[in-house]
Design a protein around this motif. Structure first.
Motif, short mmCIF file in Angstrom:
data_model
loop_
_atom_site.label_atom_id
_atom_site.label_comp_id
_atom_site.label_asym_id
_atom_site.label_seq_id
_atom_site.Cartn_x
_atom_site.Cartn_y
_atom_site.Cartn_z
N MET A 22 0.82 -1.20 0.00
CA MET A 22 0.00 0.00 0.00
C MET A 22 0.86 1.26 0.00
N MET B 47 3.12 2.04 2.36
CA MET B 47 3.42 2.53 3.70
C MET B 47 4.79 2.03 4.14
N THR C 79 7.67 0.36 6.15
CA THR C 79 7.58 -0.76 7.09
C THR C 79 8.82 -0.86 7.96
N TYR D 39 11.36 5.03 11.23
CA TYR D 39 12.14 6.17 10.78
C TYR D 39 11.85 7.38 11.64
N GLY D 40 12.67 8.43 11.45
CA GLY D 40 12.48 9.64 12.24
C GLY D 40 13.38 10.76 11.74
N PHE D 41 13.25 11.90 12.40
CA PHE D 41 13.98 13.08 11.98
C PHE D 41 14.54 13.80 13.21
N ALA E 297 11.05 15.85 14.68
CA ALA E 297 10.09 16.62 13.89
C ALA E 297 9.17 15.68 13.12
N PHE E 298 7.93 16.09 12.94
CA PHE E 298 7.03 15.33 12.08
C PHE E 298 6.02 16.27 11.46
N GLN F 289 2.08 16.84 9.46
CA GLN F 289 0.71 16.31 9.47
C GLN F 289 0.46 15.73 8.08
N TYR F 290 0.31 14.42 8.00
CA TYR F 290 0.11 13.72 6.73
C TYR F 290 1.24 14.02 5.74
N ASN G 239 9.88 5.98 14.80
CA ASN G 239 8.53 5.41 14.90
C ASN G 239 8.27 4.58 13.67
N ARG H 104 2.42 7.84 11.26
CA ARG H 104 3.23 7.24 10.20
C ARG H 104 2.40 6.35 9.28
N ARG I 248 3.65 -6.68 6.47
CA ARG I 248 3.87 -5.77 7.59
C ARG I 248 3.09 -4.46 7.40
N ARG J 186 -6.88 0.88 -2.99
CA ARG J 186 -6.47 -0.48 -3.30
C ARG J 186 -7.11 -1.46 -2.35
#
Lengths: 143, 491
Positions: free
Chosen positions: A103, A105, A107, A110-112, A116-117, A119-120, A143, B138, B187, B212
Motif C-alpha cells: 500500500m 506505507m 515498514t 524512521y524519524g527526523f 520533527a514530524f 501532518q500527513y 517510529n 506514520r 507488515r 487499493r
C-alpha cells in the motif's frame, strides 16, 4: 515568513558553538528490537533546505547488532559545520532502502532530528534543523 | 418540560421506574435516553467478575470462551470522541465452564492507547474526531484503536480494526502482545475486522488503503497462503465482505475521501464524500485466481455487514443488511455519542442474487430493523438458510435493538423475541451444539444491557426457538460499553 525569520535568527545565534562540533553523539530509541540483528541505522545529513529529503550532503551507516531494548548510541563523525537536519531509518533487512508495503506505507522505523514530524507528510527542513553543540548528544525517537 | 422529556418520563413510569429512582440515579450523560448510558465509556481500567449470577439454566453442552470487542473509552480530560467508531478497543472474554461463568475486560494496549493513557489526554487524531497530532502519524497503525472484532488462532487472540494491523493478545489474560505481522510482505497492511473462517479453518480477509484492495488467504495454522493487491478503486470505507464456495464478494459503495479536507484538519469521517448518483459496484473475485474478477452495478447503497454467500457456479446469492447512506449513518453515530437519540438510522435485510451467466442482479428487500447478522459457523461459504440478527420490535423513539430475529432466507419466514422496552440487545453469535450436524442446531449467545438494572448480561437462546425466550442470562455486576462483534470458541 515571520517563523522563518525567527528560525534563521536562532540559527545564527547558535553558529559559533556549532562550528566547533565535528563529532556528535546520537542517542536513538524506538528501534524495532525484533529486527536489529544484521540491521543498520542509516542517517542522512542535510545542510540545505532545498535539498531536504532529496539529496543528502552525506550519509552514515551504523550496524545495529549492539542495540539493546530498541536503543542504540552512535557517533556521527566529521559532520559538516553549521546547522543541519537528519533523516534516519532502521534498515531492518540491510537492503539499503526504506522498505514499503504494497500500500506504499513504510515498514521500517524512521524519524527526523528534533523528532520533527508533519501532518500527513514529512516535516519541513526548518522543523528538523539543529546546530549540534559539543558534548550534548542529539536524541531521536524512531517510529 | 419538553415533549421528549415528558414522553420519556411516561415511558419510564409505564416501565415501573419510579421518579425518585430517576432523580437519584441517572447520570448527566444520556439523562433523557437511558439506553445510551453505556456509551459514556470507561476510564481505561479493566473489568473482572467471577461466578457471575446466572438466571435460568445454562445448557450443559455450552462450554467455552466468548470474546467480544468494541469501543470502550470515549473521553479523556474532558474531551469526548465525536463518533462511536473512535472509541479505544475494549476486549471482553466470557468463560463458560462447569456451569460457571466469569467475565473479564481489558483495553487493547495499542500504541495510541498507551501514549494517551500515560498523558491523560488525547494525542492523536481519531477516525471521526479532529485531534491535532502531537505524535507522528506514520500510517494507520499510529491511530489504530483495535476496537471492532476478534479472531482466535491457536494461542493467539487478535483484536481487529478496519484500517490497520491486527493486535495480538494472550487469550487467557487478555494482555496485549503487540502488532501482528502475518509475514514480512504484509507488515503494516490493513487487515479488516471481518475475516471469514471456513469450516476447515481457512481464513479469508481483506483490507483497503488508497483505493487499493488487498485480499488474504490464511491457513488455520496462521500461515499466509496467498495474498494480492487489487487496483479496483476501492471506496474510502469498506467494512465487510462475503465468501462463497468459489468467490469473494465485495459491495463497493460510492464513497471517496477528500484528502484536501483531511489535510485542512477535518476528521476522516467528515471528509468522506457520498456519491449518491453513482452506483455501488458488486465486485466478484475468483477464490482460485484473484486476477479473475467481474464487476456488476447496482444503485448506490451502503452496507456494513454481510451474513453469508453461496454459489453453485451459475447463481451467486449474498445476504446483507443495508443501511442508510453513510452521511446519515455518521450523523446518528455522532448523536448517540452525545447521549442523544437518533433521528433516522434504520438498516434492513437484503438478499442479492447474481446470475453469473447473464450478469442479471435481483435484490429482495425486507423491512425489519436489524444489524449484526450472523450465520451458523458451519455454513460459512456454503449454502445456508438461516440468518440471526438483533432487531428492534416496537421500540418507538428509543435507540437500539431490543430483540432477536431468525430469518429463513429460503422461505422468508421469521421468528422473533423481544425483551421489551428496557433492554438493549447486542450482537448474538451462533454456537453449534456439540454432536449436532444440522444448520442452526445450537445456541444463540450474546450480550445485552438492562437500563433499569443498569447492568450488562450474557444471554443464551435455543437458536431454533428464539420465541421461547432466553434459556439463561448471566448478570454482570456492572455495565459494559456496547461492543461491536464477537466470536465463541467451544472448549
Amino acid at each position: 515568513m515571520m517563523k522563518k525569520t525567527l528560525a534563521t535568527a536562532a540559527l545564527i545565534a547558535l553558529l559559533p558553538l556549532g562550528s566547533q562540533a565535528a563529532d556528535v553523539t546520537l542517542e536513538i530509541e524506538g528501534l524495532d528490537a525484533s529486527r536489529t540483528a544484521g540491521a543498520a541505522l542509516l542517517v542522512g545529513i542535510y545542510t540545505e533546505a532545498g535539498q531536504w529529503l532529496n539529496n543528502a550532503a552525506s550519509g552514515q551507516r551504523f550496524a545495529l547488532d549492539a542495540a539493546v531494548g530498541g536503543k542504540v548510541t552512535v557517533v556521527l563523525k566529521n559532520l559538516p559545520q553549521g546547522p543541519l537536519a537528519l533523516s534516519l531509518y532502521q534498515d531492518a533487512n540491510g537492503n539499503g532502502k526504506l522498505d514499503t508495503n504494497a500500500m506504499g506505507m513504510p515498514t521500517e522505523p524512521y524519524g527526523f532530528s528534533n523528532n520533527a514530524f508533519g501532518q500527513y507528510g514529512p516535516p519541513k527542513f526548518e522543523q528538523a534543523v539543529l546546530t549540534p553543540t559539543a558534548g550534548v548528544p542529539v536524541k531521536v525517537r524512531l517510529n | 418540560m419538553s415533549t421528549t422529556r415528558r414522553s420519556l418520563l411516561t415511558a419510564l413510569l409505564a416501565g415501573g421506574l419510579s421518579p425518585e429512582l430517576m432523580a437519584l440515579g441517572l447520570p448527566g450523560f444520556a439523562a433523557e435516553a437511558p439506553e445510551l448510558a453505556p456509551l459514556r465509556g470507561l476510564d481505561g481500567e479493566g473489568l473482572d467478575a467471577r461466578d457471575v449470577a446466572i438466571e435460568g439454566r445454562l445448557p450443559a453442552g455450552l462450554s467455552g470462551r466468548y470474546f467480544r470487542n468494541g469501543p470502550g473509552l470515549m473521553q479523556r480530560a474532558g474531551q469526548r470522541y465525536r463518533h462511536w467508531f473512535d472509541g479505544d478497543g475494549l476486549l471482553q472474554a466470557w468463560t463458560l465452564a462447569d456451569g460457571r461463568v466469569s467475565h473479564r475486560a481489558r483495553f487493547v494496549q495499542t500504541q495510541k492507547f498507551r501514549a494517551e493513557q500515560d498523558a491523560g489526554r488525547f494525542l492523536l487524531p481519531a477516525f471521526g474526531t479532529a485531534i491535532a497530532a502531537e505524535r507522528p502519524v506514520r500510517g494507520p497503525d499510529s491511530v489504530n484503536v483495535a476496537n471492532t472484532s476478534v479472531l482466535l488462532q491457536g494461542d493467539s487472540l487478535y483484536a481487529l480494526w478496519e484500517g490497520g494491523s491486527a493486535y495480538e493478545l494472550d487469550p487467557a489474560t487478555l494482555a496485549t502482545r503487540g502488532v501482528k505481522v502475518w509475514s514480512d510482505a504484509l507488515r503494516g497492511m490493513p487487515f479488516s475486522a471481518h475475516p471469514k473462517v471456513e469450516a476447515d479453518g481457512t481464513v479469508w480477509n481483506f483490507g483497503t488503503a488508497n483505493g487499493r484492495l488487498a485480499v488474504y488467504q490464511i491457513g488455520a495454522n496462521g500461515q499466509v497462503r496467498r495474498h494480492a493487491v487489487l487496483d479496483v478503486q476501492a471506496p474510502a470505507m469498506l467494512h465487510d465482505f462475503a465468501v462463497s464456495q468459489r468467490h469473494l464478494v465485495f459491495l463497493l459503495a460510492p464513497v471517496t475521501m477528500d484528502w484536501a479536507a483531511v489535510r485542512a484538519g477535518q476528521p476522516m469521517v467528515d471528509a468522506m464524500r457520498w456519491g449518491a448518483g453513482q452506483p455501488t459496484r458488486v465486485l466478484v473475485v475468483d477464490k482460485a485466481d484473484f486476477s479473475k474478477r467481474r464487476v456488476y452495478e447496482m444503485p448506490a447503497s451502503h452496507v456494513f455487514h454481510f451474513g453469508n454467500a453461496w454459489d453453485d457456479g451459475r447463481l451467486l446469492r449474498v445476504d446483507y443488511v443495508q443501511g442508510v447512506p453513510l452521511p446519515e449513518f455518521n450523523v446518528a453515530a455522532e448523536q448517540i455519542m452525545r447521549g442523544q437519540r437518533t433521528t433516522r438510522d434504520v438498516s434492513t435485510p437484503r438478499v442479492l442474487e447474481i446470475d453469473l451467466q447473464t450478469g442479471r442482479l435481483s435484490v429482495t428487500a425486507r423491512d425489519e430493523a436489524v444489524e449484526f447478522p450472523v450465520v451458523d459457523p458451519r455454513v460459512v461459504a456454503q449454502r445456508h438458510r438461516f440468518v440471526w440478527y438483533p432487531t428492534a420490535v416496537d421500540t418507538g423513539v428509543r435507540w437500539g435493538f431490543n430483540g432477536l430475529m431468525r430469518l429463513d432466507i429460503d422461505s422468508g419466514a421469521r421468528e422473533r423475541f423481544s425483551f421489551g422496552h428496557d433492554v438493549v440487545v447486542e450482537e448474538h453469535v451462533l454456537v453449534p451444539r456439540p454432536g449436532s450436524t444440522r444448520e442452526g442446531e445450537g445456541w444463540l449467545v450474546g450480550m445485552g444491557y438492562d437500563m433499569k438494572r443498569r447492568r450488562s448480561f450474557l444471554s443464551v437462546f435455543n437458536a431454533m426457538r428464539l420465541a421461547d425466550g432466553p434459556l439463561a442470562r448471566a448478570w454482570l455486576p456492572y455495565a459494559v460499553p456496547y461492543g461491536f462483534h464477537g466470536r465463541f470458541y467451544p472448549a
